[in-house]
Design a protein around this motif. Structure first.
Motif, PDB file in Angstrom:
ATOM      1  N   GLU A  53      28.658  38.241  43.505  1.00  0.00           N
ATOM      2  CA  GLU A  53      28.624  38.329  42.048  1.00  0.00           C
ATOM      3  C   GLU A  53      30.012  38.701  41.517  1.00  0.00           C
ATOM      4  O   GLU A  53      30.919  39.029  42.276  1.00  0.00           O
ATOM      5  CB  GLU A  53      27.589  39.372  41.603  1.00  0.00           C
ATOM      6  N   TYR A  54      30.116  38.659  40.209  1.00  0.00           N
ATOM      7  CA  TYR A  54      31.395  38.973  39.545  1.00  0.00           C
ATOM      8  C   TYR A  54      31.928  40.340  39.950  1.00  0.00           C
ATOM      9  O   TYR A  54      33.135  40.514  40.145  1.00  0.00           O
ATOM     10  CB  TYR A  54      31.200  38.910  38.031  1.00  0.00           C
ATOM     11  N   VAL A  55      31.014  41.318  40.086  1.00  0.00           N
ATOM     12  CA  VAL A  55      31.438  42.677  40.415  1.00  0.00           C
ATOM     13  C   VAL A  55      32.181  42.712  41.754  1.00  0.00           C
ATOM     14  O   VAL A  55      33.135  43.479  41.929  1.00  0.00           O
ATOM     15  CB  VAL A  55      30.228  43.650  40.431  1.00  0.00           C
ATOM     16  N   HIS A  56      31.781  41.877  42.703  1.00  0.00           N
ATOM     17  CA  HIS A  56      32.444  41.840  44.012  1.00  0.00           C
ATOM     18  C   HIS A  56      33.866  41.298  43.879  1.00  0.00           C
ATOM     19  O   HIS A  56      34.801  41.812  44.505  1.00  0.00           O
ATOM     20  CB  HIS A  56      31.643  40.983  44.993  1.00  0.00           C
ATOM     21  N   THR A  62      40.632  44.810  42.381  1.00  0.00           N
ATOM     22  CA  THR A  62      41.013  46.224  42.255  1.00  0.00           C
ATOM     23  C   THR A  62      41.616  46.735  43.550  1.00  0.00           C
ATOM     24  O   THR A  62      42.618  47.462  43.550  1.00  0.00           O
ATOM     25  CB  THR A  62      39.783  47.084  41.884  1.00  0.00           C
ATOM     26  N   GLN A  63      41.021  46.325  44.675  1.00  0.00           N
ATOM     27  CA  GLN A  63      41.562  46.722  45.980  1.00  0.00           C
ATOM     28  C   GLN A  63      42.973  46.192  46.179  1.00  0.00           C
ATOM     29  O   GLN A  63      43.846  46.896  46.700  1.00  0.00           O
ATOM     30  CB  GLN A  63      40.647  46.204  47.095  1.00  0.00           C
ATOM     31  N   LEU A  64      43.222  44.962  45.738  1.00  0.00           N
ATOM     32  CA  LEU A  64      44.566  44.373  45.849  1.00  0.00           C
ATOM     33  C   LEU A  64      45.582  45.178  45.044  1.00  0.00           C
ATOM     34  O   LEU A  64      46.707  45.409  45.492  1.00  0.00           O
ATOM     35  CB  LEU A  64      44.549  42.920  45.381  1.00  0.00           C
ATOM     36  N   TYR A  65      45.183  45.617  43.842  1.00  0.00           N
ATOM     37  CA  TYR A  65      46.068  46.454  43.022  1.00  0.00           C
ATOM     38  C   TYR A  65      46.331  47.783  43.713  1.00  0.00           C
ATOM     39  O   TYR A  65      47.467  48.285  43.730  1.00  0.00           O
ATOM     40  CB  TYR A  65      45.452  46.698  41.644  1.00  0.00           C
ATOM     41  N   ILE A  78      43.315  35.096  43.210  1.00  0.00           N
ATOM     42  CA  ILE A  78      42.302  34.823  42.188  1.00  0.00           C
ATOM     43  C   ILE A  78      42.089  33.321  42.051  1.00  0.00           C
ATOM     44  O   ILE A  78      40.956  32.836  41.984  1.00  0.00           O
ATOM     45  CB  ILE A  78      42.713  35.440  40.835  1.00  0.00           C
ATOM     46  N   SER A  79      43.177  32.571  42.043  1.00  0.00           N
ATOM     47  CA  SER A  79      43.092  31.106  41.951  1.00  0.00           C
ATOM     48  C   SER A  79      42.340  30.527  43.142  1.00  0.00           C
ATOM     49  O   SER A  79      41.542  29.594  42.995  1.00  0.00           O
ATOM     50  CB  SER A  79      44.492  30.488  41.868  1.00  0.00           C
ATOM     51  N   SER A  80      42.588  31.091  44.323  1.00  0.00           N
ATOM     52  CA  SER A  80      41.902  30.623  45.529  1.00  0.00           C
ATOM     53  C   SER A  80      40.396  30.839  45.420  1.00  0.00           C
ATOM     54  O   SER A  80      39.600  29.939  45.736  1.00  0.00           O
ATOM     55  CB  SER A  80      42.437  31.366  46.761  1.00  0.00           C
ATOM     56  N   PRO A 105      46.710  38.567  36.350  1.00  0.00           N
ATOM     57  CA  PRO A 105      47.628  39.614  35.857  1.00  0.00           C
ATOM     58  C   PRO A 105      48.828  38.985  35.191  1.00  0.00           C
ATOM     59  O   PRO A 105      49.227  37.860  35.519  1.00  0.00           O
ATOM     60  CB  PRO A 105      48.030  40.346  37.146  1.00  0.00           C
ATOM     61  N   LYS A 106      49.410  39.704  34.227  1.00  0.00           N
ATOM     62  CA  LYS A 106      50.611  39.204  33.573  1.00  0.00           C
ATOM     63  C   LYS A 106      51.735  39.078  34.583  1.00  0.00           C
ATOM     64  O   LYS A 106      51.899  39.935  35.458  1.00  0.00           O
ATOM     65  CB  LYS A 106      51.040  40.156  32.451  1.00  0.00           C
TER      66      LYS A 106
END
Length: 299
Positions: A53-56, A62-65, A78-80, A105-106
């Motif tokens: 789902e979206y939350v995952h 968030t983990q990547l950040y 994200i694109s992948s 992200p910007k």
């Protein structure tokens, strides 16, 4: 219809390679991104694609950040994920609406790193030599700077792709798009010397048509090019770390600083969009000052 992660990934990779004409390097990047996402799902005890789902996806980002990944890296991942679930929606009617809501992200507004002309001159002069290895390395440097091609394009060049009579190089770019790029006298001389004097010695008993080869005569890889460039920098007084795209940035910057128009540079670089080329419209401090002094009425 339920499909395993492994099977879905394999079908997706086949799709982007055959239908989208993505290169092997791009396909590998997609595969690594998605395998990383699958590993995260396993930690979250999500075992099937239907459960995602979206939350995952948000937790993964968030983990990547939290891992302090570069914004460009996060954006690519994200694109992948988006592309993968769009494919699953098309092929297996899996709902992908949540993933289209993921925002990128910007972009960091860092200017591309490049060499000043004096630095590049030092690099060329420090790497002149008479051995087959030195002739090969100078030819690589000259060709990268003369054409601005990507390292993946450099390593895929075949002997038949070089037209010495017209000083034109046939390049196979991203998406299997073909273009022709001219190269100048310095690159012409270095390349011809490499092909006639150095390559036959380096080839040993190998039989293939790849232009650039390693010390065993095998086709040169992207990793090999990066290693060669770093070894070349070590011969100079420069303290910077070099990477192949830095030569590409230098090529574009120097052309624009000398008055080349943006559309021409776009064509030479093989950019599909002009916006990709516009990042190079920054100018060196010296060029900025000279233009001001020559153009301003009260300078």
């Amino acid at each position: 219809m339920r499909i395993s992660q492994h099977e879905a990934l394999q079908q997706f990779i086949t799709y982007i390679q055959l239908e989208k004409n993505y290169s092997a390097l791009t396909s590998e990047a997609y595969q690594q991104d998605l395998q990383e996402f699958f590993s995260f799902l396993k930690q979250e005890q999500v075992t099937t694609l239907e459960e995602v789902e979206y939350v995952h996806a948000r937790l993964f980002v968030t983990q990547l950040y939290n891992e302090e990944k570069a914004r460009a890296t996060i954006s690519r991942k994200i694109s992948s994920i988006r592309s993968f679930f769009r494919f699953l929606n098309r092929e297996f009617q899996l709902n992908d609406a949540s993933f289209q809501s993921l925002y990128h992200p910007k972009k960091e507004s860092r200017l591309p790193r490049f060499f000043y002309e004096e630095e590049l001159k030092m690099l060329f002069e420090a790497n002149e030599g008479e051995t087959p290895k030195e002739k090969r390395e100078l030819a690589i440097l000259e060709l990268l700077y003369a054409t601005g091609i990507r390292v993946s394009e450099l390593t895929s060049i075949q002997l038949k792709d070089v037209d010495f009579s017209l000083s034109i190089l046939r390049v196979m770019g991203k998406g299997r798009k073909e273009r022709y790029v001219p190269f100048g006298q310095f690159a012409h001389e270095a390349l011809q010397l490499y092909v006639t004097d150095a390559r036959p010695i380096l080839m040993k008993k190998q039989q293939h048509d790849s232009l650039f080869v390693n010390m065993r005569g095998e086709p040169l890889t992207a990793r090999g090019v990066r290693y060669i460039l770093n070894e070349m920098v070590k011969k100079t007084e420069l303290t910077t770390t070099i990477y192949p795209h830095m030569i590409r940035h230098t090529f574009a910057t120097h052309l624009l600083n000398q008055g080349a128009d943006l559309r021409t540079v776009q064509e030479l670089l093989g950019h599909a969009s002009l916006s990709s080329t516009q990042v190079y419209t920054h100018v060196t401090k010296e060029h900025l000052r000279n233009t001001y002094m020559n153009a301003h009425p009260r300078a």
